[in-house]
Design a protein around this motif. Structure first.
Motif, mmCIF file in Angstrom:
data_model
loop_
_atom_site.group_PDB
_atom_site.id
_atom_site.type_symbol
_atom_site.label_atom_id
_atom_site.label_comp_id
_atom_site.label_asym_id
_atom_site.label_seq_id
_atom_site.Cartn_x
_atom_site.Cartn_y
_atom_site.Cartn_z
ATOM 1 N N LEU A 1 124.796 31.508 28.825
ATOM 2 C CA LEU A 1 124.404 31.549 27.419
ATOM 3 C C LEU A 1 123.034 30.901 27.278
ATOM 4 O O LEU A 1 122.797 29.819 27.828
ATOM 5 C CB LEU A 1 125.411 30.800 26.555
ATOM 6 N N ASN A 2 122.156 31.562 26.536
ATOM 7 C CA ASN A 2 120.785 31.104 26.358
ATOM 8 C C ASN A 2 120.489 31.011 24.861
ATOM 9 O O ASN A 2 120.884 31.891 24.093
ATOM 10 C CB ASN A 2 119.834 32.108 27.020
ATOM 11 N N GLY A 3 119.801 29.971 24.462
ATOM 12 C CA GLY A 3 119.374 29.831 23.070
ATOM 13 C C GLY A 3 117.926 29.391 23.029
ATOM 14 O O GLY A 3 117.518 28.526 23.807
ATOM 15 N N GLY A 4 117.143 30.007 22.149
ATOM 16 C CA GLY A 4 115.730 29.668 22.080
ATOM 17 C C GLY A 4 115.195 29.670 20.668
ATOM 18 O O GLY A 4 115.792 30.246 19.752
ATOM 19 N N THR A 5 114.069 29.014 20.503
ATOM 20 C CA THR A 5 113.397 28.943 19.211
ATOM 21 C C THR A 5 111.898 28.767 19.432
ATOM 22 O O THR A 5 111.464 28.442 20.531
ATOM 23 C CB THR A 5 113.970 27.782 18.363
ATOM 24 N N ASP A 6 111.132 28.996 18.364
ATOM 25 C CA ASP A 6 109.685 28.799 18.484
ATOM 26 C C ASP A 6 109.389 27.313 18.613
ATOM 27 O O ASP A 6 110.149 26.468 18.139
ATOM 28 C CB ASP A 6 108.961 29.386 17.263
ATOM 29 N N SER A 7 108.303 27.006 19.300
ATOM 30 C CA SER A 7 107.902 25.598 19.448
ATOM 31 C C SER A 7 106.661 25.373 18.593
ATOM 32 O O SER A 7 105.687 26.107 18.686
ATOM 33 C CB SER A 7 107.625 25.263 20.912
ATOM 34 N N ASP A 8 106.741 24.371 17.755
ATOM 35 C CA ASP A 8 105.643 24.057 16.847
ATOM 36 C C ASP A 8 104.767 22.961 17.436
ATOM 37 O O ASP A 8 105.234 22.111 18.187
ATOM 38 C CB ASP A 8 106.179 23.588 15.493
ATOM 39 N N ASP A 9 103.488 22.999 17.070
ATOM 40 C CA ASP A 9 102.564 21.932 17.455
ATOM 41 C C ASP A 9 102.635 20.823 16.416
ATOM 42 O O ASP A 9 102.850 21.066 15.235
ATOM 43 C CB ASP A 9 101.122 22.466 17.523
ATOM 44 N N SER B 1 100.652 39.069 20.551
ATOM 45 C CA SER B 1 100.807 37.638 20.801
ATOM 46 C C SER B 1 99.530 36.944 20.368
ATOM 47 O O SER B 1 98.455 37.523 20.357
ATOM 48 C CB SER B 1 101.100 37.371 22.278
ATOM 49 N N GLN B 2 99.676 35.692 19.980
ATOM 50 C CA GLN B 2 98.530 34.916 19.532
ATOM 51 C C GLN B 2 98.820 33.454 19.781
ATOM 52 O O GLN B 2 99.928 33.099 20.167
ATOM 53 C CB GLN B 2 98.261 35.163 18.042
ATOM 54 N N ASP B 3 97.843 32.613 19.577
ATOM 55 C CA ASP B 3 98.040 31.184 19.737
ATOM 56 C C ASP B 3 99.126 30.725 18.762
ATOM 57 O O ASP B 3 99.117 31.108 17.592
ATOM 58 C CB ASP B 3 96.722 30.451 19.440
ATOM 59 N N GLY B 4 100.067 29.951 19.241
ATOM 60 C CA GLY B 4 101.143 29.474 18.382
ATOM 61 C C GLY B 4 102.440 30.213 18.596
ATOM 62 O O GLY B 4 103.430 29.927 17.931
ATOM 63 N N ASP B 5 102.471 31.204 19.501
ATOM 64 C CA ASP B 5 103.688 31.971 19.753
ATOM 65 C C ASP B 5 104.497 31.390 20.902
ATOM 66 O O ASP B 5 105.143 32.109 21.653
ATOM 67 C CB ASP B 5 103.343 33.445 20.059
ATOM 68 N N GLY B 6 104.477 30.077 21.033
ATOM 69 C CA GLY B 6 105.218 29.405 22.095
ATOM 70 C C GLY B 6 106.698 29.287 21.755
ATOM 71 O O GLY B 6 107.091 29.242 20.587
ATOM 72 N N VAL B 7 107.539 29.249 22.796
ATOM 73 C CA VAL B 7 108.982 29.117 22.616
ATOM 74 C C VAL B 7 109.538 28.093 23.599
ATOM 75 O O VAL B 7 108.937 27.811 24.631
ATOM 76 C CB VAL B 7 109.715 30.467 22.825
ATOM 77 N N GLY B 8 110.692 27.566 23.256
ATOM 78 C CA GLY B 8 111.464 26.707 24.135
ATOM 79 C C GLY B 8 112.897 27.209 24.135
ATOM 80 O O GLY B 8 113.375 27.716 23.112
ATOM 81 N N GLN B 9 113.571 27.114 25.275
ATOM 82 C CA GLN B 9 114.945 27.601 25.334
ATOM 83 C C GLN B 9 115.774 26.765 26.294
ATOM 84 O O GLN B 9 115.249 26.113 27.195
ATOM 85 C CB GLN B 9 115.000 29.081 25.714
ATOM 86 N N LEU B 10 117.083 26.802 26.090
ATOM 87 C CA LEU B 10 118.039 26.092 26.920
ATOM 88 C C LEU B 10 119.088 27.088 27.390
ATOM 89 O O LEU B 10 119.603 27.876 26.595
ATOM 90 C CB LEU B 10 118.697 24.959 26.128
ATOM 91 N N TYR B 11 119.400 27.052 28.687
ATOM 92 C CA TYR B 11 120.289 28.023 29.316
ATOM 93 C C TYR B 11 121.379 27.292 30.087
ATOM 94 O O TYR B 11 121.086 26.425 30.905
ATOM 95 C CB TYR B 11 119.457 28.911 30.252
#
Length: 198
Positions: A72-80, A45-55
Motif C-alpha cells: 500500500l502506497n500513499g502520497g501527497t504534494d510537498s510544500d516549500d 510539470s513545473q517548479d513546486g510539483d514535488g511529492v512525498g510518499q510512504l510505502y
C-alpha cells in the motif's frame, strides 16, 4: 563400502534438508519505504510539483531470485516552507504553497495498491540489485482549497530499480528509484527503506 556410501548419502540429505529449512524460514519479508520526487499531470510539470510518499509492503520469496510483492502506497504534494528569525531565536515559518501543474491546484493526494513481481541479482553475500514490475490500482485527487478539480481512479503500472543490503539477523536497508504510472498522473521518486525477513 555400503556403510560409507549410506553415511555420505545421509549426510548429504541432512545438509540439503537444513539448507532447505533455512530457505523456508526466509520466505517472508515486510518493509517500509519513504520516497521523495516529482509528479507530472498530462506531461505538465513545473517548479513546486514535488511529492512525498510512504510505502508498506509484504514479499513472498519463491526462490533466491523471484518474489511476489503486495503493498500500500500513499502520497501527497510537498510544500516549500520559508522560516525567518524574528528576534530572540524565535522563528516564523510561512508555507509557500505553489500551484500544481499550472491548474491552480494546491493539493494532491494519491493512494495505490501495488502487486508486483520482484527479481533479485546477488552481488555478494549481503548486497543485491533488484527490479520490480507490476500493476498499481490508483486513486488520486487534485484540489484547490476545498474545491475538487480532478478525481481519478484506475489501473497503471509500477517499475522500480534498487540496491539492497541484507544483514544475517533479517534486517535490510535499500535505496531505489520508482516510477508510478497513474493514467494522466506520473510520479518519479527516489526512496530509502527498511525491511525484515522471516
Amino acid at each position: 563400502m555400503k556403510t560409507l556410501s549410506l553415511l555420505s548419502l545421509a549426510l548429504a540429505a541432512v545438509t540439503s534438508f537444513s539448507s532447505m529449512a533455512s530457505i523456508e524460514d526466509d520466505k517472508h519479508r515486510v518493509g517500509v519505504q519513504a520516497y521523495g520526487g516529482s509528479a507530472s499531470y498530462k506531461s505538465s510539470s513545473q517548479d513546486g510539483d514535488g511529492v512525498g510518499q510512504l510505502y508498506v509492503y509484504y514479499n513472498y520469496q519463491f526462490d533466491k531470485t523471484w518474489a511476489l510483492e503486495v503493498g500500500l502506497n500513499g502520497g501527497t504534494d510537498s510544500d516549500d516552507w520559508e522560516c525567518t528569525d524574528t528576534n530572540n531565536r524565535k522563528f516564523t515559518c510561512t508555507q509557500l504553497n505553489k500551484t500544481l501543474f499550472g491548474l491552480g491546484a494546491n493539493d494532491l493526494d494519491y493512494g495505490n495498491l501495488i502487486v508486483a513481481a520482484k527479481g533479485q541479482y546477488q552481488l555478494t553475500k549481503h548486497n543485491s540489485l533488484y527490479g520490480k514490475l507490476g500493476a498499481n490500482f490508483y486513486d488520486y485527487e487534485l484540489n484547490r482549497g476545498t474545491t475538487n478539480l480532478v478525481e481519478e481512479d484506475g489501473t497503471g503500472f509500477v517499475a522500480e530499480l534498487g540496491w539492497q543490503y541484507d544483514w544475517n539477523n533479517g534486517m535490510a536497508v535499500n535505496v531505489s528509484y520508482q516510477y508510478l504510472d497513474m493514467g494522466d498522473l506520473d510520479v518519479s521518486s527516489l526512496g530509502v527503506g527498511l525491511s525484515y525477513r522471516f
